[in-house]
Write a protein that holds these residues in place. Structure first.
Motif, mmCIF file in Angstrom:
data_model
loop_
_atom_site.group_PDB
_atom_site.id
_atom_site.type_symbol
_atom_site.label_atom_id
_atom_site.label_comp_id
_atom_site.label_asym_id
_atom_site.label_seq_id
_atom_site.Cartn_x
_atom_site.Cartn_y
_atom_site.Cartn_z
ATOM 1 N N ILE A 115 117.814 44.347 101.076
ATOM 2 C CA ILE A 115 117.175 45.521 100.479
ATOM 3 C C ILE A 115 117.817 46.768 101.062
ATOM 4 O O ILE A 115 117.904 46.920 102.282
ATOM 5 N N TRP A 116 118.288 47.650 100.184
ATOM 6 C CA TRP A 116 118.707 48.991 100.594
ATOM 7 C C TRP A 116 117.541 49.917 100.260
ATOM 8 O O TRP A 116 117.244 50.167 99.102
ATOM 9 N N GLU A 117 116.888 50.425 101.285
ATOM 10 C CA GLU A 117 115.703 51.241 101.136
ATOM 11 C C GLU A 117 116.037 52.683 101.490
ATOM 12 O O GLU A 117 116.271 53.012 102.648
ATOM 13 N N ARG A 118 116.079 53.554 100.473
ATOM 14 C CA ARG A 118 116.423 54.947 100.701
ATOM 15 C C ARG A 118 115.343 55.652 101.507
ATOM 16 O O ARG A 118 114.160 55.374 101.362
ATOM 17 N N THR A 119 115.769 56.580 102.371
ATOM 18 C CA THR A 119 114.827 57.387 103.136
ATOM 19 C C THR A 119 114.640 58.780 102.541
ATOM 20 O O THR A 119 113.873 59.575 103.082
ATOM 21 N N ASP A 120 115.330 59.061 101.445
ATOM 22 C CA ASP A 120 115.176 60.362 100.792
ATOM 23 C C ASP A 120 114.566 60.226 99.403
ATOM 24 O O ASP A 120 114.591 61.156 98.612
ATOM 25 N N SER A 121 114.008 59.073 99.089
ATOM 26 C CA SER A 121 113.500 58.788 97.755
ATOM 27 C C SER A 121 112.673 57.509 97.817
ATOM 28 O O SER A 121 112.847 56.692 98.729
ATOM 29 N N PRO A 122 111.781 57.266 96.844
ATOM 30 C CA PRO A 122 111.038 56.001 96.812
ATOM 31 C C PRO A 122 111.853 54.837 96.273
ATOM 32 O O PRO A 122 111.352 53.721 96.184
#
Length: 394
Positions: A209-216
């Protein structure tokens, strides 16, 4: 499902949405993005390569003609996952990965559903237990965030789609903001060195999983591997670009840049709670799959005769939206009593929410959130639009 809680506990709660103040665009052209593993290759990337190789062999360079049996089935189901192999994402997930149903981890978006199908034919990367290899992740669009990788348990059922309980309880690798370099097989890429589990043998699946920290927004990758050693992908797809340069020494992992919060983040599900059944990961069948936006109305709490709703509007394009108006219809006679972070009105079953003065911009592949107090018993909303354009309802 207890594995959901393990995943949620590992990932934690991430940052709120960042506002990107750029050019004024009402509703831009759709362009889905933005990344996926090319080494070891995700199912979508290796099938994309297989399709290109088949087209070239048939004298139709540039066309998709997959020859691998699993890839052929995926292509027949929906070719979107080939031309947009880097777009296996959920835009409004906001870290709540435990809400993804068992059997849909490899393709939680319905456009990628075929990549959940179990098959012994998926192209497989040969690896060695305990080896250190360089993970390469195409940065079709660049975003900060966490890359987290799990592996299937020993004895997992290879004849069933992968569920949470098929994965080991904890990820074996997690990195924040790995370095970026040019010259990857698909252009710019993130890269980092990973030590594979040393106690595995035979075929397994890596779930990333690539989970962005600037977006949901988050991206999902399933990689088929065989711990028989030797390296390489079987069968070997014909590459369309030159190989990635030899990696440089192990990178120093950098900290996440602090985003500028623009809205109050959607309340998250606690690790010990049962996920609410209200949100759905299935798009409304009346909405085009390649939509300009996604909308989720999440009931964070309820009581007799009323509830608190939280709305997330995700801009699924490569351009910012400046000035937004969101509409949807309630399906069960619900009505809004008060709202915040938006200017909201209701006529019959139709709700219209417009931006406040301070949150008028939705950056590309970013979102805004707002809340309301409603009366009635909530059900799935219908007919959602962003500035008049249809939205996928999550």
């Amino acid at each position: 499902m207890p594995r959901h809680r393990t995943t949620r506990r590992t990932l934690g709660s991430l940052a709120a949405v960042a506002v990107v103040a750029t050019a004024l665009v009402a509703i831009p052209t759709v362009a889905q993005a933005h990344g996926g593993l090319t080494n070891p290759p995700t199912r979508t990337w290796v099938c994309y390569q297989d399709g290109l190789a088949g087209g070239q062999a048939a004298g139709e360079a540039g066309n998709m003609r997959p020859t691998n049996a699993a890839c052929k089935n995926a292509f027949a189901d929906n070719s979107y996952g080939f031309y947009n192999w880097f777009g296996d994402l959920l835009g409004t997930i906001n870290g709540r990965h435990e809400t993804i149903a068992d059997g849909k981890l490899c393709g939680p978006d319905s456009k990628f559903a075929a990549f959940n199908t179990p098959s012994s034919a998926w192209p497989t990367t040969r690896v060695t237990p305990g080896q250190t290899m360089t993970f390469q992740y195409a940065a079709v669009a660049r975003h900060p965030g966490y890359f987290t990788t799990w592996i299937t348990k020993d004895g997992w059922n290879q004849n069933e789609p992968i569920g949470w309980d098929d994965l080991e309880a904890e990820p074996f690798d997690r990195v924040l903001n790995p370095p970026l370099r040019e010259g990857g097989v698909a252009g710019p890429e993130y890269w980092w060195n990973v030590k594979l589990p040393s106690n595995k043998s035979g075929k397994h699946v890596l779930f990333n999983i690539w989970e962005r920290t600037d977006s949901p927004e988050s991206f999902y990758n399933c990689v088929d591997v065989d711990f028989g050693g030797g390296g390489g992908v079987t069968p070997t797809p014909t590459p369309t670009r030159s190989a990635t340069p030899t990696p440089t020494p192990t990178p120093t992992r950098t900290a996440t840049p602090t985003p500028t919060p623009s809205v109050t983040p959607t309340p998250s599900v606690t690790p010990s709670s049962t996920p609410s059944p209200t949100p759905s990961v299935t798009p409304s069948p009346s909405v085009p799959s390649d939509s300009v936006c996604e909308l989720e109305v999440d009931t964070s709490s309820s009581w007799q005769g009323g509830f608190q709703g939280n709305v997330t509007v995700f801009n699924a394009t490569m351009e910012p939206v400046n000035g937004w108006e969101v509409k949807w219809k309630f399906a069960n006679g619900e009505s809004i009593q008060q709202a915040w972070s938006s200017v909201t009105t209701q006529s019959g079953s139709t709700v219209t929410a417009k931006n406040a003065a301070w949150n008028s911009t939705i950056g590309h592949h970013n979102a805004v959130s707002f809340g309301f107090i409603g009366s009635g018993t909530p059900r799935q909303v219908t007919d959602a639009t962003l500035n008049g354009q249809p939205c996928i309802i999550r």
